[in-house]
Design a protein around this motif. Sequence first.
Motif, short mmCIF file in Angstrom:
data_model
loop_
_atom_site.label_atom_id
_atom_site.label_comp_id
_atom_site.label_asym_id
_atom_site.label_seq_id
_atom_site.Cartn_x
_atom_site.Cartn_y
_atom_site.Cartn_z
N VAL A 170 21.22 9.69 -11.48
CA VAL A 170 22.42 10.57 -11.81
C VAL A 170 22.74 10.61 -13.23
N GLY A 171 23.18 11.58 -13.78
CA GLY A 171 23.36 11.65 -15.00
C GLY A 171 22.55 12.62 -15.65
N ARG A 172 22.80 13.15 -17.14
CA ARG A 172 21.80 13.72 -17.79
C ARG A 172 20.30 13.35 -17.92
N SER A 173 20.46 11.92 -18.04
CA SER A 173 19.00 11.58 -18.43
C SER A 173 18.19 11.75 -17.19
N ALA A 174 18.62 11.46 -15.88
CA ALA A 174 18.05 11.81 -14.70
C ALA A 174 17.91 13.26 -14.15
N GLY A 175 18.53 14.34 -15.16
CA GLY A 175 18.47 15.55 -14.58
C GLY A 175 19.43 15.97 -13.49
N SER A 176 20.38 14.95 -13.30
CA SER A 176 21.25 15.25 -12.21
C SER A 176 22.53 15.08 -12.44
N THR A 177 23.13 16.13 -12.94
CA THR A 177 24.55 16.21 -13.40
C THR A 177 25.41 16.87 -12.27
N GLY A 178 24.71 17.45 -11.44
CA GLY A 178 25.60 18.31 -10.31
C GLY A 178 25.42 17.37 -8.92
N PHE A 179 25.88 18.11 -7.85
CA PHE A 179 25.48 17.57 -6.53
C PHE A 179 23.99 17.82 -6.30
N SER A 180 23.51 16.53 -5.76
CA SER A 180 22.27 16.28 -5.34
C SER A 180 22.06 16.37 -3.87
N VAL A 181 20.78 17.02 -3.38
CA VAL A 181 20.78 17.14 -1.84
C VAL A 181 20.00 15.90 -1.32
N VAL A 182 20.81 15.38 -0.34
CA VAL A 182 20.37 14.14 0.28
C VAL A 182 19.58 14.59 1.45
N ARG A 183 20.11 15.36 2.47
CA ARG A 183 19.53 15.90 3.58
C ARG A 183 19.93 17.42 3.82
N VAL A 211 23.79 17.30 3.49
CA VAL A 211 24.56 16.28 2.92
C VAL A 211 24.25 16.29 1.48
N LEU A 212 25.38 16.52 0.60
CA LEU A 212 25.34 16.46 -0.85
C LEU A 212 25.88 15.25 -1.45
N TYR A 213 25.22 14.73 -2.30
CA TYR A 213 25.92 13.43 -2.80
C TYR A 213 26.45 13.84 -4.23
N ALA A 214 27.68 13.42 -4.64
CA ALA A 214 28.39 13.80 -5.81
C ALA A 214 28.90 12.36 -6.45
N THR A 215 28.67 12.05 -7.95
CA THR A 215 28.78 11.28 -8.57
C THR A 215 29.77 11.73 -9.75
N THR A 216 29.55 12.83 -9.96
CA THR A 216 30.33 13.76 -10.89
C THR A 216 31.03 14.65 -10.37
N VAL A 217 32.41 14.49 -10.15
CA VAL A 217 33.29 15.26 -9.22
C VAL A 217 34.07 16.40 -10.38
N ARG A 218 34.39 15.97 -11.54
CA ARG A 218 34.90 17.23 -12.58
C ARG A 218 34.01 16.97 -13.91
N PRO A 219 33.37 18.03 -14.05
CA PRO A 219 33.45 19.41 -13.52
C PRO A 219 32.98 19.53 -12.39
N PHE A 220 33.53 20.18 -11.16
CA PHE A 220 33.05 20.25 -9.99
C PHE A 220 31.77 21.08 -9.83
N ASP A 221 30.84 20.82 -9.28
CA ASP A 221 29.47 21.46 -9.08
C ASP A 221 29.54 22.90 -8.02
N GLY A 222 30.44 23.73 -8.60
CA GLY A 222 30.52 24.86 -7.56
C GLY A 222 29.25 25.63 -7.37
N ALA A 223 28.35 25.72 -8.23
CA ALA A 223 27.01 26.47 -8.12
C ALA A 223 26.28 25.75 -7.04
N GLY A 224 26.42 24.41 -7.09
CA GLY A 224 25.28 23.48 -6.35
C GLY A 224 26.05 23.71 -4.57
N LEU A 225 27.07 23.67 -4.48
CA LEU A 225 27.98 23.93 -3.33
C LEU A 225 27.64 25.18 -2.66
#
Length: 303
Positions: A170-183, A211-225
């Motif tokens: 999660v987070g910028r250092s992991a390159g995962s600031t939006g929703f990630s695809v789990v399944r 199945v998407l995983y979200a740990t940062t919910v604001r801002p909301f990752d509309g593009a990922g959804l």
Amino acid sequence: MDTMRDRFIAITSQLLAEEPRLAVVLADISADGFAPARRAHPDRVINVGIREQLLIGAGAGMALTGMRPIVHTFASFLVERPFEQVKLDFGHQGVGGILVSAGGSYDWPAGGFTHMAPGDVALLDTLEGWTVHVPGHPDEAEALLREAVDGDDRVYVRLSLQANRQARPVGRSAGSTGFSVVREGRGGTVVAVGPMLDNVLAATERLDVNVLYATTVRPFDGAGLRRAAGAGPGADVVIVEPYLAGTSTAAANEALMELPHRVLGLGVGRAELRRYGQMEEHLAAHGLDARGLRERITGFLPA
């Protein structure tokens, strides 16, 4: 596994020695855990006592001097009770800080409704400029906290005793600031927020859904959804949040406005459960255990 709150205390105590502008403001909650840090940094670890409005005001005042304050107590006392100070002292004055809560929606049921805060994220949604993190594992809480300390913006980190078995990047250092695809699947999209992921994965086992995983919910990752849900002529989306049901449905509707869609928001109900029981009983009562989620998800998504 340590709890998110344990990890927060340990990492913040370490960061105080590394970051000279960092400060911690407490309102008795977690004061014992921060006792060594307070002895080492008496001018930067401040316990104001059970004065939550002062807690927020003191933190914002430190921010006005150029410090990076971490303000911490239970969610109900951090967001709900001093909401006017959050709105004015941080927002109106245009300063940044980190609010770190404990207690989640019902982590300590024996404390009663005074210690429950299912509406905290929805309340912060009425304010401008807040980043909201909802980690699902202590490792994720640490990564998101470290990221927040490095910034100057307004951040809310929502900690809970409920946690997933495994951490995810999660987070910028992991390159995962939006929703990630789990399944991946074709029969709809389920967004699991923070500690809801394990129950969502169990509930959707053998279902043909994203199945998407979200740990940062604001801002909301509309593009990922949109990427996950918008492949077909329409979209069916379920959002499972560990706080007030429907908190993110407006954001999802906005993200999907150019696509025919349906959105179901699952989370904590508005009715107060007055027989406080245990956290697992609250999960079941709100339909947030695996069994309850499966019934509601399969009842909403097309067969």
